[in-house]
Scaffold this motif. Structure first.
Motif, PDB file in Angstrom:
ATOM      1  N   UNK A 243       6.448 -24.733   8.116  1.00  0.00           N
ATOM      2  CA  UNK A 243       7.612 -23.990   7.656  1.00  0.00           C
ATOM      3  C   UNK A 243       7.244 -23.156   6.427  1.00  0.00           C
ATOM      4  N   UNK A 244       7.935 -22.029   6.274  1.00  0.00           N
ATOM      5  CA  UNK A 244       7.639 -21.104   5.178  1.00  0.00           C
ATOM      6  C   UNK A 244       8.219 -21.565   3.859  1.00  0.00           C
ATOM      7  N   UNK A 245       7.727 -22.681   3.353  1.00  0.00           N
ATOM      8  CA  UNK A 245       8.283 -23.277   2.131  1.00  0.00           C
ATOM      9  C   UNK A 245       8.283 -22.332   0.929  1.00  0.00           C
ATOM     10  N   UNK A 246       7.318 -21.415   0.787  1.00  0.00           N
ATOM     11  CA  UNK A 246       7.364 -20.506  -0.368  1.00  0.00           C
ATOM     12  C   UNK A 246       8.648 -19.682  -0.455  1.00  0.00           C
ATOM     13  N   UNK A 247       9.398 -19.566   0.644  1.00  0.00           N
ATOM     14  CA  UNK A 247      10.690 -18.866   0.586  1.00  0.00           C
ATOM     15  C   UNK A 247      11.592 -19.526  -0.448  1.00  0.00           C
ATOM     16  N   UNK A 248      11.444 -20.830  -0.651  1.00  0.00           N
ATOM     17  CA  UNK A 248      12.284 -21.550  -1.618  1.00  0.00           C
ATOM     18  C   UNK A 248      11.977 -21.168  -3.058  1.00  0.00           C
ATOM     19  N   UNK A 249      10.872 -20.487  -3.286  1.00  0.00           N
ATOM     20  CA  UNK A 249      10.472 -20.108  -4.652  1.00  0.00           C
ATOM     21  C   UNK A 249      10.675 -18.628  -4.921  1.00  0.00           C
ATOM     22  N   UNK A 250      11.216 -17.887  -3.978  1.00  0.00           N
ATOM     23  CA  UNK A 250      11.371 -16.448  -4.161  1.00  0.00           C
ATOM     24  C   UNK A 250      12.541 -16.146  -5.103  1.00  0.00           C
ATOM     25  N   UNK A 251      12.582 -14.945  -5.694  1.00  0.00           N
ATOM     26  CA  UNK A 251      13.641 -14.601  -6.657  1.00  0.00           C
ATOM     27  C   UNK A 251      15.042 -14.715  -6.073  1.00  0.00           C
ATOM     28  N   UNK A 252      15.176 -14.414  -4.793  1.00  0.00           N
ATOM     29  CA  UNK A 252      16.431 -14.629  -4.080  1.00  0.00           C
ATOM     30  C   UNK A 252      16.144 -15.534  -2.885  1.00  0.00           C
ATOM     31  N   UNK A 253      17.157 -16.235  -2.438  1.00  0.00           N
ATOM     32  CA  UNK A 253      16.981 -17.077  -1.264  1.00  0.00           C
ATOM     33  C   UNK A 253      17.565 -16.371  -0.047  1.00  0.00           C
ATOM     34  N   UNK A 254      16.718 -16.141   0.930  1.00  0.00           N
ATOM     35  CA  UNK A 254      17.196 -15.670   2.229  1.00  0.00           C
ATOM     36  C   UNK A 254      16.758 -16.686   3.273  1.00  0.00           C
ATOM     37  N   UNK A 255      17.681 -17.524   3.681  1.00  0.00           N
ATOM     38  CA  UNK A 255      17.367 -18.575   4.645  1.00  0.00           C
ATOM     39  C   UNK A 255      16.891 -17.973   5.967  1.00  0.00           C
ATOM     40  N   UNK A 256      17.297 -16.729   6.261  1.00  0.00           N
ATOM     41  CA  UNK A 256      16.815 -16.080   7.484  1.00  0.00           C
ATOM     42  C   UNK A 256      15.298 -16.053   7.519  1.00  0.00           C
ATOM     43  N   UNK A 257      14.668 -15.858   6.361  1.00  0.00           N
ATOM     44  CA  UNK A 257      13.202 -15.819   6.311  1.00  0.00           C
ATOM     45  C   UNK A 257      12.588 -17.181   6.615  1.00  0.00           C
ATOM     46  N   UNK A 258      13.334 -18.263   6.371  1.00  0.00           N
ATOM     47  CA  UNK A 258      12.844 -19.591   6.750  1.00  0.00           C
ATOM     48  C   UNK A 258      12.811 -19.754   8.266  1.00  0.00           C
ATOM     49  N   UNK A 259      13.664 -19.021   8.970  1.00  0.00           N
ATOM     50  CA  UNK A 259      13.690 -19.141  10.423  1.00  0.00           C
ATOM     51  C   UNK A 259      12.436 -18.546  11.068  1.00  0.00           C
ATOM     52  N   UNK A 260      11.820 -17.576  10.372  1.00  0.00           N
ATOM     53  CA  UNK A 260      10.566 -17.013  10.866  1.00  0.00           C
ATOM     54  C   UNK A 260       9.489 -18.086  10.806  1.00  0.00           C
ATOM     55  N   UNK A 261       8.812 -18.286  11.903  1.00  0.00           N
ATOM     56  CA  UNK A 261       7.797 -19.323  12.138  1.00  0.00           C
ATOM     57  C   UNK A 261       8.395 -20.710  12.292  1.00  0.00           C
ATOM     58  N   UNK A 262       9.718 -20.820  12.460  1.00  0.00           N
ATOM     59  CA  UNK A 262      10.334 -22.137  12.656  1.00  0.00           C
ATOM     60  C   UNK A 262      10.347 -22.558  14.118  1.00  0.00           C
ATOM     61  N   UNK A 263      10.033 -21.640  15.035  1.00  0.00           N
ATOM     62  CA  UNK A 263       9.858 -21.958  16.451  1.00  0.00           C
ATOM     63  C   UNK A 263      11.108 -22.579  17.076  1.00  0.00           C
ATOM     64  N   UNK A 264      12.271 -22.142  16.624  1.00  0.00           N
ATOM     65  CA  UNK A 264      13.512 -22.633  17.197  1.00  0.00           C
ATOM     66  C   UNK A 264      13.839 -24.065  16.840  1.00  0.00           C
ATOM     67  N   UNK A 265      13.244 -24.575  15.781  1.00  0.00           N
ATOM     68  CA  UNK A 265      13.457 -25.981  15.404  1.00  0.00           C
ATOM     69  C   UNK A 265      14.519 -26.159  14.328  1.00  0.00           C
TER      70      UNK A 265
END
Length: 979
Positions: A243-265
């Motif tokens: 999972x793209x855990x570095x998304x949690x450290x970005x200046x803004x949170x876009x949960x949509x970016x966490x869905x990328x590489x999540x493989x529908x999970x």
């Protein structure tokens, strides 16, 4: 109810069966879409493009968002997992599992909104990426990431894998372009994710809603694991592992970016908003050859100094296989030499002068640093497209290897920083050699992401052991060189097991908790990123793969037998492409997985291997139904990079099927159309009157012919009688004799084709020989599975024609499916005949024969000097697949015609297919995809030219325009003063 296990390969317990049965019944009551829980549907969705096979619990094809909502609600109620799926082109096994598969590709595939000024688009998950880009092109925009599978990959799958492709050094990965996602969580919550300041996240987290609960968990993960993520998460930017855990450290949170590489999970997407980029104005390629693969990789950092848009690799193995594949070899015909590595360096520019300056800079650099050899600049757009087509077909071309040793995915997607690329490749070569094999290398050198495909036989225990050893070895190399196991293809069943070792226990635990935050019941595609099964389980093949090999009429010598011909399908789903090329016409019409070449190969392979199906299913009527809509167009033989010849496979299947069930009257009638047409011609015009009388209507009904269809009329004077009794030779045969193999339709239905052919050949200086003792070519029998009869005709024709062929006399035909049978099927029907090769080598289509004589022998055809008509030419499917249409286009232009190729795929007639009542509507849809609109937009004075009688009948029936055979058009352009 308990949650269904993802690991079971065969058999489920009683409690689970009851839950699935109850779920199926409820779904049938409550959704508008299709509910397919039958054995065959489960089998068809049991594979993707990976090494794996898992029988799903059922398949839902939703028509509406409410269908998706209801499916998730009922699955949750019965504790049954669900797996969202698009094109099923996943290479790591993400799209297979013991779950209810939700196939978004058939109906939920619309472009919903475009905002060109903001460069944004909103789409449904089932939309194919290439179709999206085609719609965006009018605005000068496109989606930046460009995976090789773009012609069949859906947006949902592109997001699930965090796809990137060749131009990631410019455009990054899909996550970088994912603005907003409208989703459903497994508990039924419907949430829209978009960029939020952390203050807003904290405000929403105070809510008691499901959204608030999720944001509280994400805030907790950020606080608890943030330091570990910053310190330990792999730094290389080109990554699709975990999972793209570095998304949690970005200046803004876009949960949509966490869905990328999540493989529908994590969530099921309903709509996505994507950011777009401008289409490049000017593009250019430079091809650079290397005699050593490592040396090519050593050159990449220097090449990146020139700011290219892409640096792609094709190795020597891929180049050699491309040259052996008829559909792809012409695309790199300009390439000289036999390099061990070829780098494709692409540049984008706003002007031609800027493009030339970039290329000149590269050429100067390669000369200065002695990087590679024989640089070749390519500015022609079509030639660039040809090179890219070869590169993007890389995996399929590798799978064209005819052997049980296949280029498997195990080191297949490791991505490392470019500065370590050469050392990494050196170590991979050592690793592969240690296990006694070789590997192919291709893909994205610019981003340090190489697809490495070792040749391994997974049908053996030793092969499975080697697969695991190589995968574990690739993990060690990825960690050593600061990379990740996946640069774009994801974890799935192939790599998910190793995530604890790649990320370490702390980050892996964070990923498990992230999964639980989104999906507490573990119902969304479980076992793909965390808590994954062993990578050497659930294999499509494996040591227990013991298929039956039936005795066949065709030898399938090129493939190594019937079963291996079927196994050439690797599941990549190239047959699911839309509105380009010809393959697969029935899928283009229905957009149903059941109607793909992949599905047909799947059903036959699984039946013979006893996987999900059993050998008794091989001749089951349901197997027949899966193959029924194959039009035998042969496009798969050329357009499938693995050259799966489903037309021949279907013919063999029909022979086996009829042996078990008996041959229908209609199959016998159409198979023996030569005899029927001969009788019809001898009794014309009475036969024509009868065919259109009430008696003819009854006959059509008995044969299952659609009432709207009229069979071709019978000629009162067949061609062979005209040639024998009325023809006066117009040449002294200065260029020697040619045998004209007059086909059934040119003889008994459209003798004007034969007469035009004779005029054309004689004008070119040939003496035309017509052999009245010739038999039907057998193509109608082959198409209908009457292979024993076809073999007998083949023997008689070869015996008749062999003396001419051995004497060097060409055999020319005007019906592609007829004359090309000599070259394509006869050698496999009569493999022990000493004469069949001679006949095959001397058989030509009329346009092919004349165009070659013009090019190589200086043939001069006396054409008229006045301007010719505007011509729209539509090529026959067999012609396009086996010969191509360039010879036709060359002759028409030489004759003074203003010619345009239709750009359409199959016409939809396909011999008798379009006449058959149950196929009529599909036949119409196939032609209506591109061909009929193109014909109808032509001005009244334009000539519609075809090569095949099927195309002629189909176009006339559905458009009202009268087509002409190419020979008729060319004969009209002859200068009679010189003839």
């Amino acid at each position: 109810m308990k949650t269904v296990s993802t690991n079971a390969m065969a058999g489920i317990d009683r409690e689970t069966r009851e839950a699935v049965a109850a779920l199926e019944q409820a779904l049938r009551w409550r959704i508008e879409g299709e509910v397919r829980f039958d054995l065959y549907s489960r089998m068809l969705y049991s594979t993707d493009a990976s090494n794996y096979q898992i029988e799903p619990l059922g398949v839902v094809i939703p028509r509406t968002y409410d269908d998706v909502r209801t499916t998730l609600e009922l699955a949750r109620e019965h504790r049954v997992p669900v797996l969202p799926r698009g094109g099923g082109s996943s290479l790591a096994g993400q799209a297979v599992g013991r779950a209810v598969i939700i196939d978004f590709s058939k109906y939920l595939n619309e472009l919903l909104e475009i905002d060109p000024s903001a460069r944004l688009v909103r789409v449904q998950p089932g939309m194919v990426l290439a179709q999206l880009n085609a719609r965006l092109r009018r605005y000068g925009l496109m989606f930046g990431p460009d995976p090789a599978s773009a012609d069949r990959a859906t947006i949902g799958g592109v997001i699930g894998n965090n796809a990137s492709g060749s131009h990631s050094i410019l455009y990054g990965m899909t996550a970088d372009h994912l603005v907003e996602a409208h989703t459903l969580l497994s508990d039924g919550s419907e949430l829209t994710f978009r960029p939020l300041p952390w203050e807003e996240v904290e405000r929403r987290a105070a809510s008691e809603s499901r959204e608030g609960q999720l944001y509280r968990e994400l805030l907790r993960l950020r606080a608890e694991y943030g330091e570990a993520i910053a310190r330990d998460y792999p730094k290389h930017w080109r990554r699709a592992s975990g999972y793209g855990l570095p998304v949690l450290l970005e200046p803004q949170l876009n949960v949509a970016r966490l869905l990328a590489s999540s493989e529908g999970t994590l969530a099921v997407g309903l709509e996505y908003t994507l950011a777009l980029v401008p289409v490049p104005r000017h593009t250019g390629l430079v091809l650079l050859q290397f005699d050593d693969l490592v040396a090519a990789m050593e050159a990449v950092p220097s090449l990146l100094e020139t700011s290219p848009a892409a640096v792609e690799l094709m190795d020597g193995m891929l180049i050699r296989l491309t040259r052996e594949q008829p559909g792809y070899a012409p695309r790199i015909a300009f390439l000289r030499g036999n390099p061990e590595a070829l780098l494709m360096i692409e540049y984008f520019a706003d002007s031609e002068s800027e493009l030339r300056a970039k290329i000149d800079r590269l050429l100067a650099l390669t000369s200065e640093k002695r990087l590679g050899r024989d640089p070749l600049a390519i500015l022609d757009r079509q030639q660039q497209a040809d090179v890219w087509a070869v590169r993007k077909a890389g995996l399929g071309l590798l799978y064209s290897i005819r052997s049980d040793f296949k280029p498997i995915a195990c080191i297949e997607d490791v991505s490392v920083p470019v500065e370590h690329l050469a050392d990494y490749v050196r170590e991979v070569l050592r690793l592969v050699a240690e296990h006694g094999t070789t590997a192919a290398f291709y893909a994205h050198a610019s981003a340090g992401c190489l697809h490495v495909r070792p040749l391994v036989n997974l049908k053996t225990a030793e092969g499975v052991r080697i697969m695991r050893a190589l995968t574990e070895g690739s993990l060690e190399l990825a960690k050593r060189f600061g990379g990740v196991l996946s640069g774009e293809h994801g974890d799935g069943l192939a790599r998910g097991e190793l995530n604890p070792l790649l990320f370490g226990p702390t980050l892996y635990q964070c990923m498990r908790e992230l999964k639980a935050a989104f999906d507490p019941l573990w119902l969304l595609n479980p076992g793909k990123i965390v808590d994954c099964p062993p990578l050497d389980q659930n294999l499509r093949y494996g040591p227990d793969y013991r298929p039956l090999e039936p005795k066949t009429f065709f030898r399938f010598a090129h493939d190594g037998g019937f079963l291996r011909a079927i196994e050439m399908c690797n599941g990549a789903g190239v047959c699911r492409k839309l509105s380009t090329g010809t393959m697969c016409p029935s899928y283009m019409a229905t957009r149903d997985e059941r109607d793909t070449t992949r599905a047909r190969a799947n059903v036959l392979r699984n039946a013979l291997a006893g996987r999900i199906l059993t050998p008794r299913h091989f001749t089951d009527p349901r197997t027949y139904e899966v193959l029924d809509l194959c039009l035998s167009c042969k496009a798969c033989k050329t357009e499938c990079p693995s050259s799966v010849d489903m037309a021949r496979i279907k013919s063999e299947f029909l022979a086996q099927y009829y042996a078990a069930h008996g041959t229908p009257l209609r199959a016998r009638a159409f198979g023996h159309i030569h005899l029927l047409n001969r009788i019809g011609s001898r009794t014309a015009p009475v036969s024509n009157l009868l065919a259109r009388s009430p008696l003819g209507v009854v006959g059509k009904r008995l044969l299952g012919i659609h009432p709207e269809r009229d069979l071709p009329t019978f000629a009162r004077v067949p061609f062979d009688r005209w040639f024998r009794e009325q023809h006066v030779p117009q040449t002294d045969g200065l260029r020697g004799p040619v045998v004209y193999f007059h086909d059934t339709f040119a003889t008994y239905n459209y003798p004007e084709i034969g007469r035009a052919t004779v005029a054309l050949l004689e004008a070119a200086g040939y003496q035309v020989l017509v052999l009245e003792r010739r038999r039907c070519c057998g193509r109608p029998m082959i198409s209908k599975g009457l292979l024993r009869d076809a073999q007998q005709l083949a023997r008689e024709n070869v015996a008749l024609l062999a003396p001419f062929a051995r004497a060097g006399i060409p055999i020319v035909g005007t019906e592609p499916s007829c004359i090309l049978t000599f070259r394509d099927e006869y050698p496999d029907l009569l493999p022990d005949s000493p004469d069949v090769t001679a006949v095959a080598e001397r058989s030509f289509l009329i346009d092919e024969f004349l165009a070659r004589a013009v090019e190589h022998e200086g043939l001069q055809i006396p054409w008229r000097s006045d301007p010719g008509p505007r011509v729209l030419f539509h090529g026959h499917c067999h012609q396009k697949a086996l010969v191509g249409i360039k010879h036709t286009m060359t002759l028409l232009r030489a004759a003074g015609c203003q010619v345009e190729e239709s750009g359409a795929g199959c016409c939809g007639m396909a011999g008798s297919f379009g006449y058959e009542a149950e196929h009529y509507e599909i036949s119409r849809k196939v032609g209506a995809d591109r061909l009929f609109p193109k014909v109808l937009e032509q001005p009244d004075d334009a000539v519609i030219a075809v090569m095949g009688v099927s195309c002629r009948e189909q176009i006339a029936h559905f458009t009202g325009r009268r087509p002409f055979h190419v020979t008729e058009v060319l004969a009209q352009r002859l200068d009679r003063k010189h003839h």
